[in-house]
Enzyme design. Sequence first.
Site, PDB file in Angstrom:
ATOM      1  CB  SER A   1      -0.821  -0.006   1.283  1.00 46.02           C
ATOM      2  OG  SER A   1       0.105   0.029   2.367  1.00 46.02           O
ATOM      3  N   GLY A   2       0.252   2.419   0.110  1.00 47.27           N
ATOM      4  CA  GLY A   2       1.018   3.651   0.264  1.00 47.27           C
ATOM      5  C   GLY A   2       1.882   3.596   1.519  1.00 47.27           C
ATOM      6  CG  HIS A   3       1.872   1.976   6.204  1.00 43.95           C
ATOM      7  ND1 HIS A   3       2.539   2.907   6.952  1.00 43.95           N
ATOM      8  CD2 HIS A   3       2.022   0.786   6.857  1.00 43.95           C
ATOM      9  CE1 HIS A   3       3.072   2.318   8.017  1.00 43.95           C
ATOM     10  NE2 HIS A   3       2.774   1.038   7.981  1.00 43.95           N
TER      11      HIS A   3
ATOM     12  CG  ASP B   1      -1.031  -6.748  -0.995  1.00 42.62           C
ATOM     13  OD1 ASP B   1      -0.789  -5.683  -0.384  1.00 42.62           O
ATOM     14  OD2 ASP B   1      -2.190  -7.210  -1.127  1.00 42.62           O
ATOM     15  CG  ASP B   2      -2.744 -12.489   1.094  1.00 45.82           C
ATOM     16  OD1 ASP B   2      -1.771 -13.099   0.578  1.00 45.82           O
ATOM     17  OD2 ASP B   2      -3.055 -12.597   2.297  1.00 45.82           O
TER      18      ASP B   2
ATOM     19  N   GLY C   1      -1.747  -1.276   7.943  1.00 44.98           N
ATOM     20  CA  GLY C   1      -2.318  -0.330   8.905  1.00 44.98           C
ATOM     21  C   GLY C   1      -3.205  -0.984   9.943  1.00 44.98           C
TER      22      GLY C   1
ATOM     23  CG  HIS D   1       8.696  13.650  29.613  1.00 43.19           C
ATOM     24  ND1 HIS D   1       8.215  13.270  30.833  1.00 43.19           N
ATOM     25  CD2 HIS D   1       8.107  14.820  29.302  1.00 43.19           C
ATOM     26  CE1 HIS D   1       7.391  14.178  31.271  1.00 43.19           C
ATOM     27  NE2 HIS D   1       7.293  15.129  30.355  1.00 43.19           N
TER      28      HIS D   1
ATOM     29  CG  HIS E   1      -1.241   4.168  13.216  1.00 42.19           C
ATOM     30  ND1 HIS E   1      -1.951   4.025  12.046  1.00 42.19           N
ATOM     31  CD2 HIS E   1      -0.362   5.167  12.987  1.00 42.19           C
ATOM     32  CE1 HIS E   1      -1.511   4.904  11.153  1.00 42.19           C
ATOM     33  NE2 HIS E   1      -0.551   5.613  11.709  1.00 42.19           N
TER      34      HIS E   1
HETATM   35  C1  LIG Z   1     -13.189   8.788  14.006  1.00 40.64           C
HETATM   36  C2  LIG Z   1     -13.225   7.933  12.755  1.00 40.64           C
HETATM   37  C3  LIG Z   1     -12.491   6.628  12.993  1.00 40.64           C
HETATM   38  C4  LIG Z   1     -14.714   7.663  12.462  1.00 40.64           C
HETATM   39  O1  LIG Z   1     -14.831   6.971  11.273  1.00 40.64           O
HETATM   40  P1  LIG Z   1     -16.266   6.413  10.837  1.00 40.64           P
HETATM   41  O2  LIG Z   1     -16.786   5.497  11.892  1.00 40.64           O
HETATM   42  O3  LIG Z   1     -16.120   5.854   9.464  1.00 40.64           O
HETATM   43  O4  LIG Z   1     -17.177   7.691  10.902  1.00 40.64           O
HETATM   44  P2  LIG Z   1     -17.857   8.493   9.696  1.00 40.64           P
HETATM   45  O5  LIG Z   1     -16.835   8.956   8.714  1.00 40.64           O
HETATM   46  O6  LIG Z   1     -19.009   7.679   9.206  1.00 40.64           O
HETATM   47  O7  LIG Z   1     -18.419   9.788  10.463  1.00 40.64           O
HETATM   48  C5  LIG Z   1     -19.491   9.717  11.389  1.00 40.64           C
HETATM   49  C6  LIG Z   1     -19.744  11.128  11.887  1.00 40.64           C
HETATM   50  O8  LIG Z   1     -18.646  11.566  12.715  1.00 40.64           O
HETATM   51  C7  LIG Z   1     -18.025  12.736  12.147  1.00 40.64           C
HETATM   52  N1  LIG Z   1     -16.579  12.540  12.297  1.00 40.64           N
HETATM   53  C8  LIG Z   1     -15.840  11.532  11.797  1.00 40.64           C
HETATM   54  N2  LIG Z   1     -14.567  11.670  12.171  1.00 40.64           N
HETATM   55  C9  LIG Z   1     -14.487  12.784  12.911  1.00 40.64           C
HETATM   56  C10 LIG Z   1     -13.425  13.445  13.558  1.00 40.64           C
HETATM   57  N3  LIG Z   1     -12.195  12.943  13.526  1.00 40.64           N
HETATM   58  N4  LIG Z   1     -13.701  14.566  14.252  1.00 40.64           N
HETATM   59  C11 LIG Z   1     -14.964  15.080  14.281  1.00 40.64           C
HETATM   60  N5  LIG Z   1     -16.019  14.497  13.679  1.00 40.64           N
HETATM   61  C12 LIG Z   1     -15.790  13.366  12.996  1.00 40.64           C
HETATM   62  C13 LIG Z   1     -18.475  12.761  10.688  1.00 40.64           C
HETATM   63  O9  LIG Z   1     -18.459  14.069  10.179  1.00 40.64           O
HETATM   64  C14 LIG Z   1     -19.851  12.173  10.786  1.00 40.64           C
HETATM   65  O10 LIG Z   1     -20.722  13.163  11.263  1.00 40.64           O
HETATM   66  P3  LIG Z   1     -22.266  13.233  10.777  1.00 40.64           P
HETATM   67  O11 LIG Z   1     -22.899  11.947  11.249  1.00 40.64           O
HETATM   68  O12 LIG Z   1     -22.790  14.460  11.469  1.00 40.64           O
HETATM   69  O13 LIG Z   1     -22.222  13.336   9.291  1.00 40.64           O
HETATM   70  C15 LIG Z   1     -12.569   8.627  11.528  1.00 40.64           C
HETATM   71  O14 LIG Z   1     -13.356   9.661  10.990  1.00 40.64           O
HETATM   72  C16 LIG Z   1     -11.191   9.203  11.871  1.00 40.64           C
HETATM   73  O15 LIG Z   1     -11.022  10.316  12.393  1.00 40.64           O
HETATM   74  N6  LIG Z   1     -10.183   8.375  11.521  1.00 40.64           N
HETATM   75  C17 LIG Z   1      -8.804   8.742  11.698  1.00 40.64           C
HETATM   76  C18 LIG Z   1      -8.159   8.914  10.321  1.00 40.64           C
HETATM   77  C19 LIG Z   1      -6.714   9.216  10.464  1.00 40.64           C
HETATM   78  O16 LIG Z   1      -6.291   9.908  11.382  1.00 40.64           O
HETATM   79  N7  LIG Z   1      -5.911   8.661   9.601  1.00 40.64           N
HETATM   80  C20 LIG Z   1      -4.474   8.860   9.771  1.00 40.64           C
HETATM   81  C21 LIG Z   1      -3.683   7.948   8.931  1.00 40.64           C
HETATM   82  S1  LIG Z   1      -1.974   8.315   9.194  1.00 40.64           S
END
Ligand SMILES: CC(C)(COP(=O)(O)OP(=O)(O)OC[C@H]1O[C@@H](n2cnc3c(N)ncnc32)[C@H](O)[C@@H]1OP(=O)(O)O)[C@@H](O)C(=O)NCCC(=O)NCCS
Length: 204
Positions: free
Chosen positions: A10-12, A32-33, A66, A133, A142
């Site tokens: 993946s990208g990661h 990768d599978d 991931g 610290h 992660h």
């Molecule tokens: C929190 C999280 C896991 C939720 O994912 P999900 O269960 O698929 O949730 P959804 O995308 O369906 O969102 C559900 C609701 O929460 C809100 N929401 C989702 N993530 C949010 C966040 N981080 N902060 C505030 N609101 C958030 C959405 O806007 C949505 O609101 P609504 O119902 O009013 O439309 C995801 O949004 C998130 O923040 N993942 C982290 C991604 C990340 O940091 N990746 C880094 C890779 S290095």
Amino acid sequence: MRPLIIIGASGHGEVCADIAKLNGYEKIRFLDDDKTIRCCGEYGVVGGTADIAAYADSSDFFVAVGNSRIRLCMTEKIRECCGTNITLIHPAAVIAENADIGKGTVIMAGAVINPGAKIGKSCIVNTCSSVDHDCLVNDYCHISVGAHLVGHVETGVHVWIGAGAVVSNNLKVTGNTVIGAGAVIVKDITTAGTYIGVPARKVK
Ligand SMILES: CC(C)(COP(=O)(O)OP(=O)(O)OC[C@H]1O[C@@H](n2cnc3c(N)ncnc32)[C@H](O)[C@@H]1OP(=O)(O)O)[C@@H](O)C(=O)NCCC(=O)NCCS
């Protein structure tokens, strides 16, 4: 150096390959599978996870997946085949001399790990994140891009701290918890689930 097999094209995985190259690995290939993936950046995909055993004698391994449950499962497969699971540290990460980094973990560019911090096995400490610290980051966590754990924070296993999230000092985040991107944790999290917002609240 032996060749390196990275699991997860993946990208990661591509970022991990870049770090591996900077760590001195010259021959890097992927497993990768998903049979439709033929390459990952400049590197070839030479098989799936059923092929781990075939490479165990000749190559080192790194699991670049991931999903922490799959990371655990792949790490176990490597162990069962008596393979060598390596740790990757980007040369532009800043790591205190007495910080402890577990096997199978990747520390990416710009990450800072301060004195007394302990990072468990098969963790991802992503780009420009920080673990301050005396923090304890348990196995299979992660810490996403730009997330920050302030001093003396402790996370259980399988915790995902989303991009840009902050965990304030002296707090504990229980295992199997997801902290959404941009959230700010100001109290201990004692019930596993998904937390978002500032200050963070439980949504699942
Ligand atoms: C929190 C999280 C896991 C939720 O994912 P999900 O269960 O698929 O949730 P959804 O995308 O369906 O969102 C559900 C609701 O929460 C809100 N929401 C989702 N993530 C949010 C966040 N981080 N902060 C505030 N609101 C958030 C959405 O806007 C949505 O609101 P609504 O119902 O009013 O439309 C995801 O949004 C998130 O923040 N993942 C982290 C991604 C990340 O940091 N990746 C880094 C890779 S290095």
